[in-house]
Structures are given as C-alpha cells and as structure tokens.
Write a protein that holds these residues in place. Sequence first.
Motif, PDB file in Angstrom:
ATOM      1  N   GLU A 165       0.813  -1.212   0.000  1.00  0.00           N
ATOM      2  CA  GLU A 165       0.000   0.000   0.000  1.00  0.00           C
ATOM      3  C   GLU A 165       0.850   1.267   0.000  1.00  0.00           C
ATOM      4  OE1 GLU A 165       0.777  -0.940   4.324  1.00  0.00           O
ATOM      5  OE2 GLU A 165       0.255  -2.091   2.522  1.00  0.00           O
ATOM      6  N   LEU A 166       2.104   1.157   0.464  1.00  0.00           N
ATOM      7  CA  LEU A 166       2.981   2.327   0.474  1.00  0.00           C
ATOM      8  C   LEU A 166       3.345   2.754  -0.943  1.00  0.00           C
ATOM      9  CD1 LEU A 166       5.385   1.384   3.406  1.00  0.00           C
ATOM     10  CD2 LEU A 166       3.306   2.797   3.471  1.00  0.00           C
ATOM     11  N   VAL A 167       3.433   1.774  -1.855  1.00  0.00           N
ATOM     12  CA  VAL A 167       3.698   2.082  -3.253  1.00  0.00           C
ATOM     13  C   VAL A 167       2.414   2.401  -3.997  1.00  0.00           C
ATOM     14  CG1 VAL A 167       4.514   1.129  -5.447  1.00  0.00           C
ATOM     15  CG2 VAL A 167       5.851   0.782  -3.372  1.00  0.00           C
ATOM     16  N   SER A 168       1.397   1.563  -3.815  1.00  0.00           N
ATOM     17  CA  SER A 168       0.153   1.760  -4.556  1.00  0.00           C
ATOM     18  C   SER A 168      -0.524   3.068  -4.171  1.00  0.00           C
ATOM     19  CB  SER A 168      -0.799   0.579  -4.329  1.00  0.00           C
ATOM     20  OG  SER A 168      -1.106   0.430  -2.959  1.00  0.00           O
ATOM     21  N   GLY A 169      -0.286   3.567  -2.955  1.00  0.00           N
ATOM     22  CA  GLY A 169      -0.851   4.843  -2.537  1.00  0.00           C
ATOM     23  C   GLY A 169      -0.369   6.015  -3.364  1.00  0.00           C
ATOM     24  N   LEU A 170       0.773   5.866  -4.021  1.00  0.00           N
ATOM     25  CA  LEU A 170       1.292   6.924  -4.873  1.00  0.00           C
ATOM     26  C   LEU A 170       0.409   7.159  -6.095  1.00  0.00           C
ATOM     27  CD1 LEU A 170       5.082   5.980  -4.776  1.00  0.00           C
ATOM     28  CD2 LEU A 170       4.043   8.015  -3.754  1.00  0.00           C
ATOM     29  N   ALA A 171      -0.429   6.170  -6.445  1.00  0.00           N
ATOM     30  CA  ALA A 171      -1.339   6.330  -7.579  1.00  0.00           C
ATOM     31  C   ALA A 171      -2.271   7.516  -7.367  1.00  0.00           C
ATOM     32  CB  ALA A 171      -2.140   5.051  -7.798  1.00  0.00           C
ATOM     33  N   GLU A 172      -2.607   7.811  -6.110  1.00  0.00           N
ATOM     34  CA  GLU A 172      -3.477   8.946  -5.815  1.00  0.00           C
ATOM     35  C   GLU A 172      -2.815  10.264  -6.201  1.00  0.00           C
ATOM     36  OE1 GLU A 172      -4.665   8.817  -1.743  1.00  0.00           O
ATOM     37  OE2 GLU A 172      -5.224   6.690  -1.832  1.00  0.00           O
ATOM     38  N   TYR A 173      -1.494  10.240  -6.371  1.00  0.00           N
ATOM     39  CA  TYR A 173      -0.748  11.438  -6.755  1.00  0.00           C
ATOM     40  C   TYR A 173      -0.273  11.358  -8.206  1.00  0.00           C
ATOM     41  CZ  TYR A 173      -0.867  12.691  -1.853  1.00  0.00           C
ATOM     42  OH  TYR A 173      -1.297  13.035  -0.585  1.00  0.00           O
ATOM     43  N   GLY A 174      -0.953  10.528  -9.003  1.00  0.00           N
ATOM     44  CA  GLY A 174      -0.692  10.508 -10.435  1.00  0.00           C
ATOM     45  C   GLY A 174       0.389   9.564 -10.905  1.00  0.00           C
ATOM     46  N   VAL A 175       0.914   8.715 -10.017  1.00  0.00           N
ATOM     47  CA  VAL A 175       1.969   7.788 -10.422  1.00  0.00           C
ATOM     48  C   VAL A 175       1.336   6.622 -11.182  1.00  0.00           C
ATOM     49  CG1 VAL A 175       3.789   6.236  -9.622  1.00  0.00           C
ATOM     50  CG2 VAL A 175       3.453   8.454  -8.516  1.00  0.00           C
ATOM     51  N   TYR A 176       1.830   6.370 -12.393  1.00  0.00           N
ATOM     52  CA  TYR A 176       1.202   5.401 -13.287  1.00  0.00           C
ATOM     53  C   TYR A 176       1.622   3.956 -13.048  1.00  0.00           C
ATOM     54  CZ  TYR A 176      -0.669   9.024 -16.401  1.00  0.00           C
ATOM     55  OH  TYR A 176      -1.374  10.064 -16.929  1.00  0.00           O
ATOM     56  N   ALA A 177       2.879   3.739 -12.666  1.00  0.00           N
ATOM     57  CA  ALA A 177       3.395   2.363 -12.699  1.00  0.00           C
ATOM     58  C   ALA A 177       4.530   2.188 -11.702  1.00  0.00           C
ATOM     59  CB  ALA A 177       3.890   2.025 -14.106  1.00  0.00           C
ATOM     60  N   VAL A 178       4.756   0.932 -11.315  1.00  0.00           N
ATOM     61  CA  VAL A 178       5.861   0.594 -10.430  1.00  0.00           C
ATOM     62  C   VAL A 178       6.829  -0.327 -11.172  1.00  0.00           C
ATOM     63  CG1 VAL A 178       4.516  -1.314  -9.399  1.00  0.00           C
ATOM     64  CG2 VAL A 178       6.515  -0.411  -8.197  1.00  0.00           C
ATOM     65  N   GLU A 179       8.122  -0.023 -11.035  1.00  0.00           N
ATOM     66  CA  GLU A 179       9.187  -0.847 -11.610  1.00  0.00           C
ATOM     67  C   GLU A 179      10.385  -0.753 -10.681  1.00  0.00           C
ATOM     68  OE1 GLU A 179      12.086   0.973 -13.858  1.00  0.00           O
ATOM     69  OE2 GLU A 179      11.564   2.080 -12.050  1.00  0.00           O
ATOM     70  N   MET A 180      11.598  -1.065 -11.146  1.00  0.00           N
ATOM     71  CA  MET A 180      12.698  -1.194 -10.191  1.00  0.00           C
ATOM     72  C   MET A 180      14.014  -0.545 -10.610  1.00  0.00           C
ATOM     73  SD  MET A 180      12.104  -5.122  -8.824  1.00  0.00           S
ATOM     74  CE  MET A 180      13.089  -4.874  -7.344  1.00  0.00           C
ATOM     75  N   GLU A 181      14.047   0.231 -11.708  1.00  0.00           N
ATOM     76  CA  GLU A 181      15.343   0.727 -12.173  1.00  0.00           C
ATOM     77  C   GLU A 181      15.403   2.191 -12.612  1.00  0.00           C
ATOM     78  OE1 GLU A 181      15.194  -3.610 -12.370  1.00  0.00           O
ATOM     79  OE2 GLU A 181      13.996  -2.211 -13.551  1.00  0.00           O
ATOM     80  N   ALA A 182      14.292   2.810 -12.991  1.00  0.00           N
ATOM     81  CA  ALA A 182      14.334   4.110 -13.664  1.00  0.00           C
ATOM     82  C   ALA A 182      15.001   5.204 -12.843  1.00  0.00           C
ATOM     83  CB  ALA A 182      12.918   4.542 -14.052  1.00  0.00           C
ATOM     84  N   ALA A 183      14.760   5.240 -11.542  1.00  0.00           N
ATOM     85  CA  ALA A 183      15.342   6.296 -10.712  1.00  0.00           C
ATOM     86  C   ALA A 183      16.862   6.246 -10.742  1.00  0.00           C
ATOM     87  CB  ALA A 183      14.833   6.188  -9.274  1.00  0.00           C
ATOM     88  N   ALA A 184      17.419   5.041 -10.788  1.00  0.00           N
ATOM     89  CA  ALA A 184      18.878   4.905 -10.869  1.00  0.00           C
ATOM     90  C   ALA A 184      19.392   5.404 -12.216  1.00  0.00           C
ATOM     91  CB  ALA A 184      19.283   3.452 -10.653  1.00  0.00           C
ATOM     92  N   LEU A 185      18.690   5.058 -13.293  1.00  0.00           N
ATOM     93  CA  LEU A 185      19.106   5.520 -14.615  1.00  0.00           C
ATOM     94  C   LEU A 185      19.112   7.042 -14.684  1.00  0.00           C
ATOM     95  CD1 LEU A 185      19.704   5.416 -17.639  1.00  0.00           C
ATOM     96  CD2 LEU A 185      17.273   4.978 -18.032  1.00  0.00           C
ATOM     97  N   TYR A 186      18.047   7.672 -14.246  1.00  0.00           N
ATOM     98  CA  TYR A 186      17.945   9.131 -14.368  1.00  0.00           C
ATOM     99  C   TYR A 186      18.969   9.837 -13.493  1.00  0.00           C
ATOM    100  CZ  TYR A 186      13.528   8.311 -16.813  1.00  0.00           C
ATOM    101  OH  TYR A 186      12.559   7.911 -17.708  1.00  0.00           O
TER     102      TYR A 186
END
Length: 238
Positions: A165-186
């Motif tokens: 729920e800590l991740v899925s709750g972010l959907a209320e703030y417009g977050v579309y999807a969960v994955e595991m690498e993008a933040a490191a790439l950026y």
Amino acid sequence: MSLHIGAEPGQIAPYVLMPGDPLRAKWIAETYLEDVDQYSDIRNMLGFTGTYKGIRISSQGSGMGMPSFSIYAHELFADYDVQTVIRVGSAGGLRDEVKIRDVVLAQAACTDSNLNHLRFHGASYAPIADFELLQAAYSVGDERGFGMHVGNCVSSDSFYNDRAELVSGLAEYGVYAVEMEAAALYTLAAKFGRKGLALLTISDHLLTGEETTALERQESFGDMVEMALETIVSVHGV
C-alpha cells in the motif's frame, strides 16, 4: 576495461538499450540489429553491438533492481562514454486508465530506495528523463498509435512488498506504474551529463490483477523496443 562488463574500448556503441533480462538483450540484438557482435558474457549479463538503420546501437542486460542496474549504467557512462541509455522494461500498472500492454514513458521516477538519500545526504532528489528523448519517443508512439501515458513511475527496491500500500498509494498522486530501475538511470545520467529514458510496458496490473501472457509480453515488448530504436534514430540519426 570495466570490472563487470569487460568490453574493449570501441566495442560498445554510444547508444544503448537496457532490458533487465540479458536474454532479452540477446533477443533485441538478434531481432532488430544487423552485423551483431557480442562484447560481454561476464556473469551471463550479455551485451551486444550492431547497427539499426545505419546507427551503431548496443543492447545490454542490467539485471533486476537499482543496485544491479547502477553497476552497469555507471560503467557504460564512465568507462565507455555511452551518451544515451534507454531502459526497455516491464512494469505494474497503478491507475485505472493504464491498461495491460500500454507503454508508460516515465517522465520522472519516485523511489522508496535509500540510494539517493545516501547520495544527497538526506535531501530529496527528483530523477527525471531527458526531455529530447521523451519528446521523440512520444512522437514515435503517437505516429504508430500505441497506447501511451507520459508521467511518473515509482522505482521500488522490493518486488515482493509486505507493505504494498505504500507504493500503490502513490497512484493517488498521479503515479502510473511501479518498476525497479528508472530512478537509478535518471540519477546516473544526470551525474554524467548524458541522456536517459525509461520506456515501460505494463505487464500486470496491481488494481485489477490482470497479467499478460508470455506471447502478449513478447509482442508488446517488441513494440516498445521499436519505439526505443526509432527514438534513437530521431534524436541521433544523421
């Protein structure tokens, strides 16, 4: 020569597609690239270089999660002067409007990881995509009629999460999807002054419980790879 990739200078192209699965890196090379050479098989994290429409492009597996991804992305940027990395991977949908097989163009990446808190001594850093790549990818997808969403994703350190729920709750703030690498790439692209973009195919949905079949994953993954390749042609082609 880098510690984990081990390629010789010049073997890796300036532009790299990075799936998590090294066998997908092989599939990309065999399916879309011409005159392919394999430059690495260390730890079975396969890497290949070939050409697409006359442009040298590499395909490199990253493994799962930000620690593994960071090792390979760091070495690509620092040791091989790679200019552009596009992550091509799967993700879980978090919002109703995101459908199975849609592609999320990750404009930015939230994260529950401590990697950047440690890097920035507790400050909150906002890892974002390269706008030129993002704009080009959207244009390619729009021309081809792909189901797309441009917006935020969340890069999680946990696949099997006891507090989902800590991740899925972010959907209320417009977050579309969960994955595991993008933040490191950026983050690493910003550190080295390079271009980074994450293209994410929705393979399952946390709200509906839907999942793609193996065939659907392959077909939709192919659409995403073509989007990534055409994005490189659009931005870096002569």
